[in-house]
Design an enzyme around this catalytic site. Structure first.
Site, PDB file in Angstrom:
ATOM      1  N   HIS B 125       0.882  -1.173   0.000  1.00  0.00           N
ATOM      2  CA  HIS B 125       0.000   0.000   0.000  1.00  0.00           C
ATOM      3  C   HIS B 125       0.923   1.229   0.000  1.00  0.00           C
ATOM      4  O   HIS B 125       2.045   1.159   0.507  1.00  0.00           O
ATOM      5  CB  HIS B 125      -0.831  -0.039   1.288  1.00  0.00           C
ATOM      6  CG  HIS B 125      -1.889   1.010   1.399  1.00  0.00           C
ATOM      7  ND1 HIS B 125      -1.610   2.316   1.727  1.00  0.00           N
ATOM      8  CD2 HIS B 125      -3.236   0.945   1.243  1.00  0.00           C
ATOM      9  CE1 HIS B 125      -2.740   3.004   1.776  1.00  0.00           C
ATOM     10  NE2 HIS B 125      -3.752   2.197   1.473  1.00  0.00           N
ATOM     11  N   ASP B 202       3.224  -4.520   7.809  1.00  0.00           N
ATOM     12  CA  ASP B 202       2.005  -3.729   7.689  1.00  0.00           C
ATOM     13  C   ASP B 202       0.827  -4.696   7.827  1.00  0.00           C
ATOM     14  O   ASP B 202       0.512  -5.437   6.900  1.00  0.00           O
ATOM     15  CB  ASP B 202       2.001  -3.021   6.322  1.00  0.00           C
ATOM     16  CG  ASP B 202       0.656  -2.364   6.005  1.00  0.00           C
ATOM     17  OD1 ASP B 202      -0.246  -2.396   6.873  1.00  0.00           O
ATOM     18  OD2 ASP B 202       0.518  -1.840   4.887  1.00  0.00           O
ATOM     19  N   GLN B 205      -4.436  -4.827   6.940  1.00  0.00           N
ATOM     20  CA  GLN B 205      -5.484  -5.683   6.394  1.00  0.00           C
ATOM     21  C   GLN B 205      -5.610  -7.012   7.122  1.00  0.00           C
ATOM     22  O   GLN B 205      -6.683  -7.607   7.127  1.00  0.00           O
ATOM     23  CB  GLN B 205      -5.231  -5.955   4.901  1.00  0.00           C
ATOM     24  CG  GLN B 205      -5.465  -4.763   4.005  1.00  0.00           C
ATOM     25  CD  GLN B 205      -6.903  -4.252   4.041  1.00  0.00           C
ATOM     26  OE1 GLN B 205      -7.834  -4.997   4.299  1.00  0.00           O
ATOM     27  NE2 GLN B 205      -7.071  -2.967   3.792  1.00  0.00           N
ATOM     28  N   LYS B 228     -10.092  -0.204  10.830  1.00  0.00           N
ATOM     29  CA  LYS B 228     -10.331  -1.435  10.067  1.00  0.00           C
ATOM     30  C   LYS B 228     -10.621  -2.614  10.997  1.00  0.00           C
ATOM     31  O   LYS B 228     -11.055  -3.663  10.568  1.00  0.00           O
ATOM     32  CB  LYS B 228      -9.113  -1.763   9.188  1.00  0.00           C
ATOM     33  CG  LYS B 228      -8.898  -0.768   8.057  1.00  0.00           C
ATOM     34  CD  LYS B 228      -7.963  -1.318   7.018  1.00  0.00           C
ATOM     35  CE  LYS B 228      -7.237  -0.239   6.241  1.00  0.00           C
ATOM     36  NZ  LYS B 228      -8.068   0.497   5.294  1.00  0.00           N
ATOM     37  N   CYS B 366      -4.958   2.777  -3.560  1.00  0.00           N
ATOM     38  CA  CYS B 366      -3.697   3.273  -2.991  1.00  0.00           C
ATOM     39  C   CYS B 366      -2.578   2.257  -3.201  1.00  0.00           C
ATOM     40  O   CYS B 366      -1.713   2.072  -2.335  1.00  0.00           O
ATOM     41  CB  CYS B 366      -3.833   3.597  -1.503  1.00  0.00           C
ATOM     42  SG  CYS B 366      -5.059   4.849  -1.162  1.00  0.00           S
TER      43      CYS B 366
END
Lengths: 151, 409
Positions: B125, B202, B205, B228, B366
């Site tokens: 991302h 990261d 998600q 999220k 993104c």
């Protein structure tokens, strides 16, 4: 085709009214979108020599191009998008705004968009194509108005 | 006793799922963008402002004590959620993006110099690209990019070739927001550690789809966003190993991050407070704590199992739609269907689906390098959350057929 004929024959206000009447005959939203998609398919091809970075309308989720040139006292616009709905909406915008004087363009808000139930396409959403196109049309009008005044 | 996953009961916890959109029941399939909030999260935030709002760490009164306690208890909840060794390894930030920027601007500035290399992957991302690009522009370091195959999987043999004595940092997405791919991060981390290189994961998600154990992964840094994870916006988490965090210089200066201040010299507070300058997002942290309680109540493993079954159902359904090309077909994949439909612009599909009350995302997510890799200008992305159902995926497919009817010649 029709776009040019109509804009020559009708005043800017009449052109808006006619669009609204045209949509009054349509049924539910699928019919409206089908009609808009049709208008999009019929939008005259965009002149390839105008497909320049400077003619790209910023702030659209789809790719949108707009160019305008002076024809006598009127501004004539060409436009294109890779999204069909946006192309169709642009076709409607050109029926209203192409072939008009800067004064006419600047004094006419795009009321037809609300009246045909497409107001979400004028929302504040930055992904929105039509909003950006109409802003750009008005910028052309301001620029050409300034130019004709200084001449 | 094993309690089955009761999705109807779960849906009842989310008030927004019961509203209408354009006259149709909301079908919310934009979870990779942000998730909806259970009533318990909304209540936790409301309760803070209704009964014990005060600033933390500095008030000499009861409300301040209550607020401080709730804020710090939420930190312990995050620690437990991530299986971190110590609550002081949990730093509150605004979102995953800010977490990456913090690491780039503190650890990065101190340890990465001209000629050094930072390894990222094609499927990052922008949040895990731009902060490193900025650091490279400042220091003269270089980015090296792990390529991905046609299925959207990391090419591990290429990664092995990129690792060298020049590598000073690895940043890797756990799960791709644009493809749904789940990366073998444990292996990525092991390989980097063989060169003594720290790794930032990261997890924006992955954190709300599967259990995460930072000690088992042995990652050096990990970031995720609260919004999220069924929590509030504006709150996120940076996890870092204690030894690394202690060695890092502070980033933003201000109140609460100091021990003593004179105009000649300031000594800084302990971690995590050294990195939490100014009055933080107190209600956000409390709401995040409530979201973690909610997830723990359901069980991350159960959520994961349910979502994976749902995912398989939707994959079969979508691949049967004529002209649909799935972007990202990794063997290890969760939650995300990214696709294009022959001859129809994603924006047009999004417009039609919106009319049907279906919320999805269209665009480049993104992740411009991913779109470039697959040669598509944009995709339609439907993404699952813990409250989605098979019926909603049926609705999505019906919407796609309507789009085909409108836009097909």
């Amino acid at each position: 085709m029709t776009a040019e004929v109509l804009s020559e024959a009708l005043t800017i206000d009449k052109a808006q009214e006619e669009i609204v009447e045209e949509f009054d005959y349509l049924g539910d939203w699928t019919e409206r979108y089908k009609h808009i998609a049709d208008l999009g398919r019929k939008l005259p091809p965009f002149p390839e020599d105008q497909r320049l970075e400077e003619n790209k309308v910023k702030g659209c989720q789809s790719q949108v191009w707009l160019s305008g040139h002076l024809n006598g006292k009127q501004i004539v616009f060409d436009a294109d998008s890779d999204a069909l709905i946006v192309r169709g909406l642009i076709a409607l915008a050109l029926r209203v705004y192409s072939g008009r004087t800067p004064e006419e363009i600047l004094s006419t808000p795009p009321e037809f968009i609300n009246k045909i139930g497409m107001s979400e396409h004028l929302s504040a959403n930055r992904a929105n194509g039509l909003q950006a196109v109409i802003k750009q049309i008005k910028r052309y009008a301001v620029a050409f108005q300034a130019r004709t005044e200084t001449e | 006793m094993i309690t089955p996953y009761d999705v109807a009961k779960v849906r009842a916890d989310f008030p927004i799922l019961h509203r209408l959109v354009n006259g149709k029941p909301l079908t919310y399939l934009d979870n990779a963008n942000t998730t909806q909030k259970p009533q318990s999260v909304i209540d936790a935030v409301t309760d803070f402002y209704t009964t014990y709002n005060a600033n933390i760490h500095r008030a000499s009164h009861l409300l301040g004590e209550l607020a401080t306690r709730a804020y710090e208890e939420a930190r312990v909840k995050v620690q437990t959620f991530l299986h971190a060794a110590d609550a002081h390894e949990i730093i509150y930030v605004r979102n995953a993006t800010e977490g990456v920027n913090l690491v780039a601007q503190t650890y990065g500035r101190r340890n990465i110099h001209a000629g050094d290399e930072i390894i990222l992957s094609t499927m990052e991302h922008h949040a895990n690209i731009i902060p490193w690009q900025l650091l490279c522009a400042e220091t003269g370091a270089k980015l090296r990019i792990i390529p991905i195959n046609d299925a959207g999987e990391l090419m591990m043999d290429e990664y092995a070739k990129l690792l060298s004595e020049r590598t000073k940092f690895v940043g890797i997405v756990h799960m791709s927001n644009a493809l749904g791919t789940i990366n073998p991060i444990k292996q990525v981390i092991e390989m980097a550690h063989a060169y003594g290189v720290p790794v930032l994961v990261d997890a924006a998600q992955s954190a709300y789809h599967m259990p995460i154990d930072v000690q088992e992964l042995d990652c050096d840094f990990l970031v995720f966003s609260g919004h999220k994870l069924y929590g509030p916006t504006g709150i996120g988490v940076l996890y870092g190993k204690r030894a690394l965090l202690e060695e890092m210089p502070p980033w933003q200066g201000g109140g609460d991050m100091i021990a003593t201040v004179t105009f000649e010299e300031t000594t800084f507070n302990e971690i995590p407070y050294k990195f939490e300058a100014g009055t933080p997002h107190i209600d956000g942290a409390i709401g995040l704590g409530a979201a973690i309680d909610y997830l723990a109540g359901l069980g991350m493993d159960k959520i994961s199992t349910y979502e994976n079954e749902l995912m398989a159902y939707g994959t079969d359904l979508l691949t049967a739609v004529p002209g649909l090309r799935m972007i990202g077909t990794a063997r290890a994949k969760a939650s995300v269907y990214s696709f294009v439909l022959d001859g129809i612009h994603p924006y047009d599909i999004g417009t039609v689906l919106d009319q049907e009350g279906i919320a999805i995302r269209t665009g480049q997510h993104c992740a411009h390098p991913v779109m470039q890799r697959f040669g598509v200008p944009a995709t339609v992305r439907a993404s699952l959350g813990l409250y989605n159902t098979r019926e909603e995926l049926d609705t999505l497919v019906r919407g796609l057929h309507t789009a085909r009817e409108i836009f097909g010649e």
